[in-house]
Design an enzyme around this catalytic site. Sequence first.
Site, PDB file in Angstrom:
ATOM      1  N   TYR A   1      15.674   6.018   3.212  1.00 53.83           N
ATOM      2  CA  TYR A   1      17.038   6.502   3.438  1.00 53.83           C
ATOM      3  C   TYR A   1      17.584   7.294   2.245  1.00 53.83           C
ATOM      4  O   TYR A   1      18.774   7.617   2.214  1.00 53.83           O
ATOM      5  CB  TYR A   1      17.965   5.309   3.718  1.00 53.83           C
TER       6      TYR A   1
ATOM      7  N   PHE B   1      12.090   8.596  -0.594  1.00 49.90           N
ATOM      8  CA  PHE B   1      11.584   8.223   0.729  1.00 49.90           C
ATOM      9  C   PHE B   1      12.615   7.329   1.391  1.00 49.90           C
ATOM     10  O   PHE B   1      13.640   7.009   0.809  1.00 49.90           O
ATOM     11  CB  PHE B   1      10.223   7.521   0.615  1.00 49.90           C
TER      12      PHE B   1
ATOM     13  N   HIS C   1      18.023  -0.141  -6.771  1.00 51.71           N
ATOM     14  CA  HIS C   1      17.870  -1.554  -6.424  1.00 51.71           C
ATOM     15  C   HIS C   1      16.497  -2.057  -6.846  1.00 51.71           C
ATOM     16  O   HIS C   1      16.371  -3.128  -7.437  1.00 51.71           O
ATOM     17  CB  HIS C   1      18.082  -1.739  -4.919  1.00 51.71           C
ATOM     18  N   ARG C   2      15.463  -1.264  -6.555  1.00 53.98           N
ATOM     19  CA  ARG C   2      14.102  -1.661  -6.929  1.00 53.98           C
ATOM     20  C   ARG C   2      13.960  -1.664  -8.449  1.00 53.98           C
ATOM     21  O   ARG C   2      13.383  -2.570  -9.035  1.00 53.98           O
ATOM     22  CB  ARG C   2      13.074  -0.724  -6.285  1.00 53.98           C
TER      23      ARG C   2
ATOM     24  N   LYS D   1       2.340   4.034  -1.577  1.00 53.61           N
ATOM     25  CA  LYS D   1       2.057   4.748  -2.821  1.00 53.61           C
ATOM     26  C   LYS D   1       3.331   5.122  -3.583  1.00 53.61           C
ATOM     27  O   LYS D   1       3.355   5.124  -4.808  1.00 53.61           O
ATOM     28  CB  LYS D   1       1.218   5.992  -2.543  1.00 53.61           C
ATOM     29  N   ASN D   2       4.421   5.427  -2.846  1.00 51.30           N
ATOM     30  CA  ASN D   2       5.697   5.761  -3.498  1.00 51.30           C
ATOM     31  C   ASN D   2       6.239   4.568  -4.279  1.00 51.30           C
ATOM     32  O   ASN D   2       6.666   4.694  -5.422  1.00 51.30           O
ATOM     33  CB  ASN D   2       6.733   6.219  -2.470  1.00 51.30           C
ATOM     34  N   LYS D   3       6.219   3.395  -3.646  1.00 46.86           N
ATOM     35  CA  LYS D   3       6.702   2.176  -4.307  1.00 46.86           C
ATOM     36  C   LYS D   3       5.834   1.835  -5.511  1.00 46.86           C
ATOM     37  O   LYS D   3       6.344   1.470  -6.565  1.00 46.86           O
ATOM     38  CB  LYS D   3       6.665   0.981  -3.340  1.00 46.86           C
TER      39      LYS D   3
ATOM     40  N   ASN E   1       0.837  -1.196   0.000  1.00 49.14           N
ATOM     41  CA  ASN E   1       0.000   0.000   0.000  1.00 49.14           C
ATOM     42  C   ASN E   1       0.875   1.249   0.000  1.00 49.14           C
ATOM     43  O   ASN E   1       0.380   2.358   0.158  1.00 49.14           O
ATOM     44  CB  ASN E   1      -0.939   0.012   1.220  1.00 49.14           C
TER      45      ASN E   1
ATOM     46  N   ASP F   1      10.675  -6.761  -0.831  1.00 48.10           N
ATOM     47  CA  ASP F   1      11.196  -6.269   0.430  1.00 48.10           C
ATOM     48  C   ASP F   1      12.554  -5.689   0.115  1.00 48.10           C
ATOM     49  O   ASP F   1      13.265  -6.176  -0.778  1.00 48.10           O
ATOM     50  CB  ASP F   1      11.291  -7.369   1.493  1.00 48.10           C
TER      51      ASP F   1
END
Length: 189
Positions: A150, A148, A176-177, A10-12, A8, A68
């Site tokens: 770090y 967002f 990384h994402r 929203k940034n991701k 949930n 994660d």
Amino acid sequence: MQLVFASNNKNKIKEIQLLLTESIQILSLQDIGCSADIPETADTIEGNAILKANYVTEKFGYNCFADDSGLEVQALNGEPGVYSARYAGEQKNDNDNMDKLLEALKDKTNRKANFKTVICLNLNGKQHLFTGIINGKIIEEKTGNNGFGYDPVFVPEGYAKTFAELTITEKSAISHRGLAVKQLVDFLK
């Protein structure tokens, strides 16, 4: 194709939707009526991604993926790692987490760190894992207003700016994402 993203945040969700082709529509947990706070009780980043994806698949029956992520700092033996979101406590406050990290690194000269994301995809009864890692360093004070977590204290290798100083498009291309999602997208194609 519709895929549930077990989040949930929203940034991701925004970051990941930008990286996916138009033929893949992301549904959030809210979109499928899941209001549960999915337990993240594994002691590894991989384990938490698997727990979240399995929860959605088992309880709601959707093809889904979960991620994660964690910040691993060399001088802190890989901390905060799997505990990155709640490093300074259960309130999961980004500023508190960064303050604790900067305090822990105060007297350290080795500031090498990496961000790691693992995505677990449950698709048609099979499970697949994708991992993205970006190396960099932790600077001494927060810089930048984007992103967002770090992002204001992490400078990726080869860059002079923190993640928080990059645009979402610039960050997504190297993060990384972004790297893990690219593997996911290539797989789905």
